[in-house]
Write a protein that holds these residues in place. Structure first.
Motif, short mmCIF file in Angstrom:
data_model
loop_
_atom_site.label_atom_id
_atom_site.label_comp_id
_atom_site.label_asym_id
_atom_site.label_seq_id
_atom_site.Cartn_x
_atom_site.Cartn_y
_atom_site.Cartn_z
N ASP A 75 0.87 -1.33 -0.09
CA ASP A 75 0.04 0.15 -0.10
C ASP A 75 0.76 1.20 0.04
N ARG A 76 1.85 1.36 0.87
CA ARG A 76 2.84 2.25 0.83
C ARG A 76 3.39 2.63 -0.46
N GLY A 77 3.98 1.55 -0.86
CA GLY A 77 4.89 1.25 -1.98
C GLY A 77 4.01 1.94 -3.37
N GLU A 78 2.61 1.86 -3.25
CA GLU A 78 1.78 2.29 -4.51
C GLU A 78 1.64 3.48 -4.35
N LYS A 79 1.48 4.31 -2.91
CA LYS A 79 1.46 5.61 -2.98
C LYS A 79 2.83 6.50 -3.60
N VAL A 80 3.97 5.93 -3.14
CA VAL A 80 5.35 6.18 -3.67
C VAL A 80 5.17 6.43 -5.15
N VAL A 81 4.83 5.38 -5.76
CA VAL A 81 4.78 4.90 -7.03
C VAL A 81 3.84 6.00 -7.88
N ARG A 82 2.67 6.20 -7.26
CA ARG A 82 1.82 7.22 -7.86
C ARG A 82 2.16 8.70 -7.67
N TRP A 83 2.83 8.96 -6.60
CA TRP A 83 3.41 10.24 -6.52
C TRP A 83 4.29 10.28 -7.19
#
Length: 200
Positions: A178-186
């Motif tokens: 979940d946190r990784g996805e936020k980093v990628v989308r950011w």
């Protein structure tokens, strides 16, 4: 001139290998959908491709079964109708990057196996999916950017949307999905904003 001919010949061979792999996977998927069990030889025969050639791509049925199944999953990666028809380029990219990331994360072990296989000398190049997906998301601004700028943006985004990104985020940065996805989308939005700002 000779160098150009060699490059074109090499490119032609790679494209042919990709087409052969795609044909084998297409046949395997049809056999899966029909509820058939099969060997690599069965897929080769049904594809009209020599068994020797097929075994250069897939050494055992599990390999072709796994990749054919993953192809089916990958086909589900697409923009929603609402975002496709009415979304801004930022919304299009955010949704596409998120969907690609989730698809890879949900099939992480398979993608890790593919990456491990890619370092062997006899690995056959596979057709990349992420570039067409990202191109679809960026379609509204393709004409606004110069060709070099567009290609740079596309290349940068491709770094965020494969198993490579998940390996870095999970193994190196110790992040959950979940946190990784936020980093990628950011990161994707930051790249897009930078490209648009430079185009003004």
């Amino acid at each position: 001139m000779t160098g150009q001919v060699l490059r074109e010949t090499g490119s032609g061979r790679i494209n042919q290998k990709k087409r052969t792999r795609a044909e084998l996977l297409k046949t395997a998927r049809k056999m899966i959908e029909d509820g058939m069990s099969f060997s690599v030889a069965d897929v080769a025969d049904a594809s009209g491709i020599s068994r020797a050639t097929a075994y250069r791509y897939f050494s055992k049925p599990d390999d072709i079964l796994r990749e054919a199944a993953l192809d089916a999953v990958a086909e589900q990666v697409q923009l929603s109708d609402e975002v496709s028809n009415n979304g801004t380029v930022e919304q299009r990219l955010d949704e596409m990057v998120g969907r690609i990331f989730r698809m890879v994360a949900e099939n992480e072990s398979v993608f890790r196996a593919f990456l491990a296989a890619s370092v062997t000398d006899d690995q056959i190049p596979r057709t990349g999916r992420r570039l067409p997906w990202l191109s679809e998301a960026l379609q509204p601004i393709e004409e606004k950017l110069s060709k070099p700028a567009y290609e740079t943006l596309l290349a940068g985004l491709s770094l965020l949307t494969g198993i490579e990104a998940i390996i870095v985020l999970r193994d190196v940065c110790a992040m959950d999905i979940d946190r990784g996805e936020k980093v990628v989308r950011w990161s994707a939005q930051a790249m897009l904003a930078k490209a648009l700002a430079e185009a003004e």
